[in-house]
Design an enzyme around this catalytic site. Sequence first.
Site, PDB file in Angstrom:
ATOM      1  N   SER A  52       9.638   2.981  -6.132  1.00  0.00           N
ATOM      2  CA  SER A  52       8.939   3.289  -4.892  1.00  0.00           C
ATOM      3  C   SER A  52       7.438   3.085  -5.062  1.00  0.00           C
ATOM      4  O   SER A  52       6.897   3.306  -6.144  1.00  0.00           O
ATOM      5  CB  SER A  52       9.227   4.739  -4.503  1.00  0.00           C
ATOM      6  OG  SER A  52       8.810   5.025  -3.201  1.00  0.00           O
ATOM      7  N   PRO A  53       6.731   2.653  -4.012  1.00  0.00           N
ATOM      8  CA  PRO A  53       5.275   2.532  -4.126  1.00  0.00           C
ATOM      9  C   PRO A  53       4.625   3.890  -4.332  1.00  0.00           C
ATOM     10  O   PRO A  53       4.879   4.824  -3.569  1.00  0.00           O
ATOM     11  CB  PRO A  53       4.869   1.903  -2.782  1.00  0.00           C
ATOM     12  CG  PRO A  53       5.998   2.164  -1.858  1.00  0.00           C
ATOM     13  CD  PRO A  53       7.232   2.240  -2.689  1.00  0.00           C
ATOM     14  N   CYS A 111       0.806   5.642  -5.353  1.00  0.00           N
ATOM     15  CA  CYS A 111      -0.619   5.441  -5.582  1.00  0.00           C
ATOM     16  C   CYS A 111      -1.013   5.849  -6.999  1.00  0.00           C
ATOM     17  O   CYS A 111      -0.566   6.879  -7.509  1.00  0.00           O
ATOM     18  CB  CYS A 111      -1.432   6.238  -4.571  1.00  0.00           C
ATOM     19  SG  CYS A 111      -1.299   5.606  -2.885  1.00  0.00           S
ATOM     20  N   ALA A 130       0.328   1.652  -2.279  1.00  0.00           N
ATOM     21  CA  ALA A 130      -0.278   1.352  -0.984  1.00  0.00           C
ATOM     22  C   ALA A 130      -1.566   0.569  -1.214  1.00  0.00           C
ATOM     23  O   ALA A 130      -2.474   1.021  -1.910  1.00  0.00           O
ATOM     24  CB  ALA A 130      -0.569   2.641  -0.233  1.00  0.00           C
ATOM     25  N   GLN A 144       3.029  -3.251  -0.874  1.00  0.00           N
ATOM     26  CA  GLN A 144       2.995  -2.416   0.320  1.00  0.00           C
ATOM     27  C   GLN A 144       1.578  -2.479   0.877  1.00  0.00           C
ATOM     28  O   GLN A 144       0.632  -2.028   0.223  1.00  0.00           O
ATOM     29  CB  GLN A 144       3.366  -0.967   0.000  1.00  0.00           C
ATOM     30  CG  GLN A 144       3.420  -0.068   1.229  1.00  0.00           C
ATOM     31  CD  GLN A 144       3.472   1.406   0.880  1.00  0.00           C
ATOM     32  OE1 GLN A 144       2.515   1.954   0.346  1.00  0.00           O
ATOM     33  NE2 GLN A 144       4.590   2.050   1.186  1.00  0.00           N
ATOM     34  N   TYR A 187      -0.466   7.745   7.947  1.00  0.00           N
ATOM     35  CA  TYR A 187      -1.489   6.714   7.917  1.00  0.00           C
ATOM     36  C   TYR A 187      -1.530   5.990   9.270  1.00  0.00           C
ATOM     37  O   TYR A 187      -0.816   6.353  10.197  1.00  0.00           O
ATOM     38  CB  TYR A 187      -1.264   5.798   6.723  1.00  0.00           C
ATOM     39  CG  TYR A 187      -1.341   6.557   5.410  1.00  0.00           C
ATOM     40  CD1 TYR A 187      -2.454   7.357   5.111  1.00  0.00           C
ATOM     41  CD2 TYR A 187      -0.292   6.529   4.489  1.00  0.00           C
ATOM     42  CE1 TYR A 187      -2.518   8.086   3.938  1.00  0.00           C
ATOM     43  CE2 TYR A 187      -0.359   7.262   3.308  1.00  0.00           C
ATOM     44  CZ  TYR A 187      -1.466   8.036   3.037  1.00  0.00           C
ATOM     45  OH  TYR A 187      -1.537   8.766   1.878  1.00  0.00           O
ATOM     46  N   ARG A 195       8.035   0.735   5.849  1.00  0.00           N
ATOM     47  CA  ARG A 195       8.268   2.147   5.530  1.00  0.00           C
ATOM     48  C   ARG A 195       7.912   2.982   6.750  1.00  0.00           C
ATOM     49  O   ARG A 195       6.816   2.869   7.312  1.00  0.00           O
ATOM     50  CB  ARG A 195       7.434   2.589   4.323  1.00  0.00           C
ATOM     51  CG  ARG A 195       7.478   4.098   4.082  1.00  0.00           C
ATOM     52  CD  ARG A 195       6.952   4.513   2.720  1.00  0.00           C
ATOM     53  NE  ARG A 195       8.006   4.374   1.712  1.00  0.00           N
ATOM     54  CZ  ARG A 195       7.929   4.894   0.477  1.00  0.00           C
ATOM     55  NH1 ARG A 195       6.859   5.580   0.110  1.00  0.00           N
ATOM     56  NH2 ARG A 195       8.914   4.735  -0.381  1.00  0.00           N
ATOM     57  N   GLY A 242      11.076   7.312  -7.217  1.00  0.00           N
ATOM     58  CA  GLY A 242       9.646   7.570  -7.301  1.00  0.00           C
ATOM     59  C   GLY A 242       9.268   8.363  -8.527  1.00  0.00           C
ATOM     60  O   GLY A 242       9.096   7.813  -9.616  1.00  0.00           O
TER      61      GLY A 242
END
Length: 361
Positions: free
Chosen positions: A27-28, A30, A62, A104, A187, A235, A328
């Site tokens: 999973s993306p 940060c 992200a 992403q 976001y 997403r 994640g």
Amino acid sequence: MSNTQAVHLFSPLTIRSLTLRNRIGVSPMCQYSCEQGVAGDWHLVHLGSRAAGGAGLVIGEATAVSPEGRITPGCAGLWDDKHIEPLVLINRFVKQHGAAPGAQIAHAGRKASAARPWDGGGHLADHSGGWPVIGPSAIPFGGELTKTPRAMHAEDIRRVRGCFVAAARRALAAGYEWLELHAAHGYLAHEFLSPLTNHRTDRYGGSFENRIRFLVEVANAVRQVWPERLPLTTRLSCTDWMPGGWDIEQTVELARRLKGEGVDLIDCSSGGLVPDAQIPVAQGFQVPFAERIRKDAGILTAAVGLITTPKQADGIIRKEQADLALIGRESLRDPYWPLRAAQALGQKDAIQAPLQYQRAW
């Protein structure tokens, strides 16, 4: 969408011309470790080790489409050509070790201009490394994120849409094979979707059709520059977990619309829009969203959120609750989770450790 043969966690997944070696994705997440948006050694080791660990897909964090769209000053970027070269190196390594590299792309909206989590996470003053923030409406997030965003006018919307398109072009130049639009977690795109944060009275606010317009337009514009042979995904936060907010019924309908714009898969998350939402966090708590959208919208889905054990992830795929399991935090704890999962599920031959490590496996 059922298959005649049993599909499991280590079955390949083909979307357009891309085939993932298994149904495990990173999973993306940060890392807040870039300088001026430029990835460095940390990202090569972080993402490369997850590819070497056996994942089929490795999605980078992200990645901001403009400087104002960064969550923090340490966030990754694709707003300038200078960002491409380091990513080429990282993506080449990821592919050499059997995984597909994913990007992403994102704009943080009113949650931009924040300090890194280990520096407190609150909004940074403009004179202390921060910058002005924008959003669909002039409504602050609250809590530690105190800045009131400037409500975007029509030119802002056109400009940001263009930033997404330019970032997609750079993602392709950097060697990514999977592109995800970030429209979750409070976001910018999510802020347009939810009536809690979108109080506009123009064609981008009010009705469902108007609130989804920004994201649908971005998806359409990006699909035009992102090659037909490669997957485009999105997403979404499937619910705000708040009365009167965005919910699963709206998400299902949006997923149908996005499919019509050439989006291939919905990455099903939730929350993040407001600080006081009561989220019933538990193992696999978001999986039902992926199952519902997969069934009702007729689109591929990825499940994410406290997926921790091989048996749990395999069950999600076998029961057709999702087509992909995104791991994640567990992949942060163990970059070699896919290799361990293959052993635990009796699929040891499905993936091989790197030659340099095979004596240990």
